[in-house]
Design a protein around this motif. Structure first.
Motif, short mmCIF file in Angstrom:
data_model
loop_
_atom_site.label_atom_id
_atom_site.label_comp_id
_atom_site.label_asym_id
_atom_site.label_seq_id
_atom_site.Cartn_x
_atom_site.Cartn_y
_atom_site.Cartn_z
N PRO A 195 -2.75 7.71 0.80
CA PRO A 195 -2.44 7.79 -1.23
C PRO A 195 -1.79 7.35 -1.81
CG PRO A 195 -1.68 9.57 1.20
CD PRO A 195 -1.88 8.20 1.45
N SER A 196 -2.90 7.13 -3.35
CA SER A 196 -1.88 6.75 -4.33
C SER A 196 -0.59 6.68 -4.15
CB SER A 196 -3.03 6.02 -5.30
OG SER A 196 -4.34 5.32 -4.98
N LEU A 197 0.19 6.11 -5.20
CA LEU A 197 1.29 6.47 -6.27
C LEU A 197 1.40 6.22 -7.44
CD1 LEU A 197 4.75 7.39 -5.14
CD2 LEU A 197 4.93 4.50 -5.21
N TYR A 198 1.99 6.77 -7.85
CA TYR A 198 2.41 6.97 -9.23
C TYR A 198 3.69 7.23 -9.79
CZ TYR A 198 1.75 12.29 -10.03
OH TYR A 198 1.95 13.04 -9.94
N ALA A 199 3.82 7.13 -11.25
CA ALA A 199 5.11 7.53 -12.14
C ALA A 199 4.95 7.82 -13.63
CB ALA A 199 6.15 6.51 -11.93
N ARG A 200 5.24 8.90 -13.99
CA ARG A 200 4.77 9.07 -15.52
C ARG A 200 6.02 9.18 -16.10
NH1 ARG A 200 3.57 14.24 -18.70
NH2 ARG A 200 2.37 14.15 -19.84
N LEU A 201 6.35 7.60 -16.93
CA LEU A 201 7.12 7.93 -17.80
C LEU A 201 7.28 7.74 -19.85
CD1 LEU A 201 7.01 4.96 -15.57
CD2 LEU A 201 8.57 6.53 -14.54
N ARG A 202 8.29 7.91 -19.85
CA ARG A 202 8.65 7.81 -21.44
C ARG A 202 9.07 7.31 -21.39
NH1 ARG A 202 7.65 11.97 -25.38
NH2 ARG A 202 6.85 13.35 -23.44
N ILE A 209 2.58 11.82 -4.96
CA ILE A 209 0.94 10.63 -4.42
C ILE A 209 -0.15 10.91 -5.30
CG2 ILE A 209 2.76 9.49 -2.32
CD1 ILE A 209 0.85 12.06 -0.97
N LEU A 210 -1.12 10.72 -5.23
CA LEU A 210 -2.72 11.39 -5.34
C LEU A 210 -3.07 11.97 -4.04
CD1 LEU A 210 -3.75 9.09 -7.96
CD2 LEU A 210 -2.01 11.25 -7.93
N PRO A 211 -2.61 13.19 -3.11
CA PRO A 211 -3.50 12.83 -1.89
C PRO A 211 -4.29 12.82 -1.86
CG PRO A 211 -2.79 14.58 -3.52
CD PRO A 211 -1.97 14.16 -3.84
N GLN A 212 -5.30 12.96 -2.51
CA GLN A 212 -6.73 13.31 -2.11
C GLN A 212 -7.24 11.34 -1.91
OE1 GLN A 212 -5.10 13.86 -4.86
NE2 GLN A 212 -6.33 13.16 -7.27
N LEU A 213 -6.49 10.72 -2.46
CA LEU A 213 -6.29 8.81 -2.40
C LEU A 213 -6.86 8.94 -1.01
CD1 LEU A 213 -7.99 6.77 -3.71
CD2 LEU A 213 -7.02 8.55 -5.27
N GLY A 214 -5.91 9.60 -0.09
CA GLY A 214 -5.97 9.76 1.36
C GLY A 214 -6.93 10.14 2.60
N GLY A 215 -7.79 11.10 1.98
CA GLY A 215 -8.67 11.85 2.53
C GLY A 215 -8.17 12.55 3.00
N PRO A 216 -9.10 13.77 4.23
CA PRO A 216 -9.57 12.80 4.91
C PRO A 216 -11.12 12.19 4.16
CG PRO A 216 -9.75 15.07 5.39
CD PRO A 216 -8.65 14.77 4.99
N PHE A 217 -11.48 11.44 5.09
CA PHE A 217 -13.27 11.11 4.41
C PHE A 217 -13.99 11.40 5.82
CE2 PHE A 217 -9.92 8.35 1.57
CZ PHE A 217 -10.26 9.24 0.10
N ARG A 218 -14.85 12.12 6.05
CA ARG A 218 -15.87 12.09 7.06
C ARG A 218 -16.91 10.34 7.01
NH1 ARG A 218 -16.27 14.83 10.88
NH2 ARG A 218 -19.04 14.98 11.90
N ILE A 219 -16.86 9.92 7.43
CA ILE A 219 -17.80 8.30 7.62
C ILE A 219 -18.05 7.97 9.08
CG2 ILE A 219 -17.61 5.76 7.14
CD1 ILE A 219 -17.14 7.23 4.60
N ASP A 220 -19.35 7.92 10.16
CA ASP A 220 -20.14 7.72 10.93
C ASP A 220 -19.60 9.24 11.40
OD1 ASP A 220 -21.39 5.83 9.68
OD2 ASP A 220 -20.13 4.02 10.57
N ALA A 221 -19.63 10.05 11.51
CA ALA A 221 -19.10 11.01 12.11
C ALA A 221 -17.78 11.27 12.59
CB ALA A 221 -20.13 11.56 13.03
N LYS A 222 -16.91 10.05 11.89
CA LYS A 222 -15.40 10.22 12.11
C LYS A 222 -14.51 11.07 10.60
CE LYS A 222 -15.43 6.29 15.11
NZ LYS A 222 -15.51 4.78 15.18
#
Length: 301
Positions: free
Chosen positions: A135-142, A116-129
């Motif tokens: 999180p997004s999910l990826y696969a690196r494939l050859r 996963i790309l954990p940063q896409l899941g936050g936490p995001f501070r919005i309106d004091a919350k």
């Protein structure tokens, strides 16, 4: 030894070749978070698998959103029925009843890593919350037929409520841009981005689409005109679209921006029907030509 100029040209010439590759994405409408007419709404797994067996036969890379974890084995089997090939499917480790999945044909790709790309899941501070999302999910494939890896990313960006949903999606779009700065592979990025791209007026509210595509960093493999919505519901047995917008996209980045590509939204007369079985999203598909350069002894003149 005397080398004739024409022979030298033949020996050193490079001929561009292209390998076709089809990718698909579908939001399956799991029982996770959707609310329909005051009740939790979920699609029927057997119905979804029948549609996958019908429509996903040429797909080499597949992304799903809103996946109930228990659905994973049946989805993998449905893709194998469709393609006649072995499929490997990986499920995101987070998300409860609302997971992401990435799948690929094992005769076409070897998996180098997935996560996963954990940063896409936050936490995001919005309106004091402090808010957390998927999180997004990826696969690196050859590829077994082309040099160099490909990174395939599956996304389901924040929907949430109108007051802070667009702000979170803008943050997530910027994080995808930042992540790309650390990736040299060709990137294919699919998902339900919840960008609310109006089919008539385009990106009206700057809810993330214009952020992601700024400076052509991510290029949308645009569907043919006239654009059609990717999400809807049923009214009197026919598709109905309360919001005429596109939520589901296929983007390409890095070298993949230069591949020949075409895409479509898969439509049916019975889209979203029966409503108690079908997803409220349409599948989307892109056909890409993955270009490579190989030595050619007899190039075309």
């Amino acid at each position: 030894m005397r080398m004739f100029p024409g022979l030298l040209f033949l020996c050193l010439s490079l001929a561009a070749q292209a390998r076709p590759m089809q990718v698909m994405f579908w939001n399956l409408e799991s029982p996770g978070h959707d609310v329909h007419e005051g009740e939790k709404k979920t699609a029927d797994l057997d119905f979804l698998c029948r549609r996958i067996a019908q429509d996903f036969g040429q797909a080499e890379l597949v992304g799903f959103a809103e996946v109930e974890p228990e659905w994973a084995p049946a989805l993998e089997k449905a893709l194998e029925t469709a393609s006649g090939a072995d499929i490997e499917l990986r499920l995101s480790p987070t998300g409860g009843h609302d997971r992401l999945a990435v799948a690929w044909r094992t005769d076409r790709f070897n998996c180098l890593e997935w996560d996963i790309l954990p940063q896409l899941g936050g936490p995001f501070r919005i309106d004091a919350k402090e808010l957390r999302f998927r999180p997004s999910l990826y696969a690196r494939l050859r590829s077994t037929e082309a040099p160099g890896p490909i990174t395939f990313v599956v996304n389901h960006l924040a929907r949430s409520n109108p007051s802070y949903g667009p702000a979170v999606r803008r943050k997530q779009a910027n994080l995808l841009r930042q992540w790309l700065g650390h990736v040299q592979d060709p990137v294919v990025c699919v998902g339900d981005f919840n960008f609310d791209y109006d089919i008539h007026q385009g990106d009206k509210d700057d809810a993330g689409f214009s952020v992601l595509t700024r400076d052509d960093l991510y290029k949308w493999v645009r569907y043919p005109d006239p654009l059609v919505p990717t999400e809807g519901e049923t009214r009197d047995g026919r598709p109905h679209f309360p919001y005429e917008s596109i939520l589901d996209f296929i983007f390409v980045a890095n070298e993949a921006r230069y591949w020949k590509a075409q895409s479509q939204v898969l439509t049916r007369p019975d889209d979203f029907s029966p409503e108690d079985q079908n997803s409220d999203h349409r599948p989307v598909r892109a056909d890409l030509e993955v270009t490579t350069s190989v030595p050619a002894l007899f190039p075309n003149r």
